[in-house]
Design an enzyme around this catalytic site. Structure first.
Site, mmCIF file in Angstrom:
data_model
loop_
_atom_site.group_PDB
_atom_site.id
_atom_site.type_symbol
_atom_site.label_atom_id
_atom_site.label_comp_id
_atom_site.label_asym_id
_atom_site.label_seq_id
_atom_site.Cartn_x
_atom_site.Cartn_y
_atom_site.Cartn_z
ATOM 1 N N HIS A 185 8.514 68.161 49.519
ATOM 2 C CA HIS A 185 7.953 67.355 48.436
ATOM 3 C C HIS A 185 9.019 66.429 47.847
ATOM 4 C CE1 HIS A 185 4.864 67.284 44.947
ATOM 5 N NE2 HIS A 185 5.622 66.202 44.886
ATOM 6 N N HIS A 229 -1.748 68.008 44.675
ATOM 7 C CA HIS A 229 -1.290 67.866 43.290
ATOM 8 C C HIS A 229 -2.477 68.269 42.424
ATOM 9 C CE1 HIS A 229 0.779 65.562 39.922
ATOM 10 N NE2 HIS A 229 -0.454 65.706 39.455
ATOM 11 N N ASP A 231 10.561 68.108 44.381
ATOM 12 C CA ASP A 231 9.774 67.002 43.811
ATOM 13 C C ASP A 231 10.724 65.881 43.380
ATOM 14 O OD1 ASP A 231 7.714 65.416 42.892
ATOM 15 O OD2 ASP A 231 7.185 66.704 41.195
ATOM 16 N N HIS A 288 13.712 57.370 39.372
ATOM 17 C CA HIS A 288 13.322 56.168 38.643
ATOM 18 C C HIS A 288 14.594 55.408 38.250
ATOM 19 C CE1 HIS A 288 9.091 57.223 38.264
ATOM 20 N NE2 HIS A 288 9.428 58.423 37.831
ATOM 21 N N HIS A 303 9.920 62.049 46.957
ATOM 22 C CA HIS A 303 9.450 60.670 46.793
ATOM 23 C C HIS A 303 10.618 59.751 47.166
ATOM 24 C CE1 HIS A 303 5.869 61.994 44.474
ATOM 25 N NE2 HIS A 303 6.681 62.989 44.155
ATOM 26 N N ASN A 325 2.721 58.143 47.525
ATOM 27 C CA ASN A 325 2.455 57.215 46.417
ATOM 28 C C ASN A 325 3.412 56.021 46.507
ATOM 29 O OD1 ASN A 325 4.540 58.988 45.781
ATOM 30 N ND2 ASN A 325 4.063 59.070 43.601
#
Length: 447
Positions: free
Chosen positions: A58, A176, A302, A306, A60, A92
Site C-alpha cells: 500500500h 479502502h 500507506d 505531499h 502512493h 489514485n
C-alpha cells in the site's frame, strides 16, 4: 558476476541461521554454511541479519499526475532505503489506471525509473468515482488486484458487482473502507479524547468498520478474495477475526502508526494527519493483538507524500497522508520488538512473507532458485533518530520524526543488484552473547 554474502544470519522462517548466500543473474544460486569465494564479489556482513526483501502492499507513488509530491524514481529510492524490494502502488493518479491505455502511462514510468519491483493496482471503478466499473477484465493480467483507495465504494450493489467480476478474474478486491454518510464534514482526527479536548471535528470509527462489515457480508455472497486496507479500529479487528474463523477469504493490513501510536500522541501538526486517523489506545492495542494472533496479515506504510506546503497547515488544514517507507522497520523493531510486545518473526512475516502469499508475488523465502530480493538488517545498533530531512522520498511528513530507533536497513538487494547501502552503522550488542561490535565504515573501525 557472482555475489557472495557471508558472515550474516539468514532468516529461515523459524529463526536465524549463520549461512552464506550466493547470487548470480538475479537469483539465489546457493545457501550454505560455507560457500567458495572463488570468482565472487564478497560482501562481509559482520553479523547482520538477512531477510527476504520487504513488500509494501500500500503505497502512493504519485506518478503520473502528481509528480510534485513524489515520482517513481524518488518513491522507489525511498523504498530501497527502507529495505523494500517490492511495492504495490495505489491508483489514485491522473490518469486513473481504470483501462489498459491509462495503466500503460504508469507502467512506462515504472519501466523507466523504478529501482525496485512495482506492481500497480487497477481501479475498481472508472475514475475512482464509484459510478461504473473499470475495465477490470482487460486490466487483470497486469495488476495484483483492484482498489479505489482514497475513497470507499459507497454503493453496496457496485461493490457486489466488482466482487463478482474480481472472483471470476481471480484477483482480490483491495478495499479502502469508509462510509462517507457517517463522516462529519471537515473531520481531522479520531473522534476521541484529543478531539474533544481541542474542539476538533472527529472521525467516527464506525465509518470504517461498518463498511468492513458490509463487505464481509458480500464476500460471503460472492466468494471473492478481499483485502482490507489500513485498518485502524478494534471493531475491524473483531470482524476480520470472525470472518477468518468462518473460512472466508479475507485478509487485511494495518500501518506502523496505528500499531505504535494513539490519539494521546497527537500534536497539531500536519505530520499527524492521515486517513484513517490515529485512533485510541484501545484500538492500537487491539491491532497489536490482531498482529499477534494472525488476524492482521500485513504491515503496510500507506506511504502518501505531499508537498511541504500541503502539510504545513496543522491538523485542520493539512492534506491526509504521511510517509513511512524509510522508517517503518526501525520504528516497528524499536517500538514493538525491543519492548517485547511482538516477536521479530511476526514482524518479518508481515513485511516479507504474507504480502507475497496474499498477492501472489514472487520470492519470500531465501532458498536456491528464488529471486535475489534481500534485505540486510542491523539490529540493536546504536540509537539514532528518524530524520526526514535525510529521506530519499520527496515527502517529509512522518509522525515518527525525532523518534529514537535502534535498528537500521544496512543493505537492500533487488534482482541481484545492490540498490541501497548504508554508509555507517555500529552494532552495539552484548559481546557475552557472542555478537561482536560491528564495522563502522565512516570511522574506519575494525570488526
Amino acid at each position: 558476476m557472482r555475489l557472495l554474502l557471508t558472515g550474516g544470519s539468514v532468516f529461515c522462517g523459524g529463526g536465524f541461521q549463520p549461512l552464506d548466500i550466493a547470487v548470480s543473474e538475479g537469483r539465489i544460486v546457493s545457501v550454505s554454511p560455507r560457500l567458495s569465494r572463488d570468482g565472487a564479489a564478497v560482501i562481509e556482513l559482520n553479523h547482520h541479519f538477512i531477510v527476504p526483501g520487504f513488500v509494501d502492499v500500500h503505497v502512493h507513488l504519485r506518478e503520473p499526475g502528481f509528480s510534485y509530491k513524489e515520482t517513481i524514481a524518488s518513491g522507489t529510492a525511498a523504498a530501497a532505503a527502507g529495505g523494500y524490494t517490492a511495492l504495490c502502488a495505489m491508483p489514485n493518479l491522473n490518469p486513473v489506471p481504470d483501462s489498459p491505455d491509462r495503466l500503460q502511462v504508469e507502467l512506462e514510468a515504472i519501466r523507466r525509473d523504478a529501482r525496485v519491483h512495482v506492481y500497480p493496482y487497477g481501479a475498481i471503478t472508472q475514475g475512482e468515482k464509484g459510478e461504473a466499473l473499470a475495465d477490470m477484465g482487460a486490466l487483470a493480467p497486469s495488476v495484483p488486484g483492484f482498489s479505489d483507495d482514497g475513497r470507499g465504494v459507497q454503493s453496496r450493489e457496485m461493490m457486489r458487482r466488482a466482487m463478482l467480476l474480481a472472483k471470476k478474474l481471480d484477483r482480490p478486491i483491495v478495499a479502502h473502507c469508509e462510509d462517507e454518510s457517517l463522516l462529519d464534514k471537515g473531520w481531522c482526527v479520531h473522534d476521541g479524547e484529543f478531539a474533544k479536548r481541542h474542539g476538533l471535528p472527529g472521525n467516527d470509527p464506525a465509518s470504517e468498520w461498518r463498511q468492513v462489515e458490509r463487505d464481509i457480508q458480500l464476500v460471503r455472497e460472492t466468494g471473492c478474495r478481499y483485502h482490507v486496507c489500513h485498518i485502524s479500529t478494534k471493531e475491524s479487528v473483531t470482524l476480520i477475526r470472525a470472518a477468518k474463523a468462518q473460512g472466508l477469504p479475507v485478509t487485511c493490513e494495518t500501518g506502523p502508526h496505528y500499531l505504535c501510536l494513539c490519539d494521546g500522541d497527537l500534536e497539531d501538526d500536519g505530520r499527524f494527519k492521515m486517513n484513517p486517523p490515529i485512533r485510541s489506545a484501545a484500538d492500537r492495542d487491539a491491532l497489536v493483538e490482531g498482529l499477534l494472533d494472525g488476524t492482521v496479515d500485513c504491515v503496510a506504510t500507506d506511504h502518501a507524500p505531499h508537498s511541504a506546503e500541503e502539510k504545513a497547515r496543522g491538523l485542520r488544514g493539512s492534506l491526509n497522508g504521511v510517509v513511512g517507507l524509510e522508517c517503518a522497520f526501525p520504528v516497528l523493531y524499536t517500538e514493538l520488538v525491543k519492548t517485547g510486545k511482538v516477536p521479530l518473526e511476526t514482524i518479518l512475516n508481515a513485511l516479507c512473507v504474507n504480502p507475497r502469499r496474499i498477492f501472489g508475488l514472487p520470492g519470500g523465502t531465501i532458498a536456491e532458485g528464488q529471486p535475489a530480493d534481500l534485505t540486510v538488517l542491523a539490529l540493536d545498533c546504536e540509537p539514532h533518530i528518524v530524520a526526514p530531512e535525510r529521506f530519499q522520498s520527496m515527502g517529509r511528513a512522518t509522525p515518527f520524526e525525532g523518534r529514537t530507533v535502534n535498528a537500521a536497513v544496512y543493505m537492500t538487494i533487488c534482482g541481484g543488484k545492490i540498490v541501497h547501502e548504508l554508509e555507517s552503522v555500529v552494532v552495539a550488542r552484548d559481546a557475552a552473547k557472542g555478537v561482536i561490535r560491528g564495522y563502522d565504515r565512516q570511522e574506519g573501525g575494525e570488526p
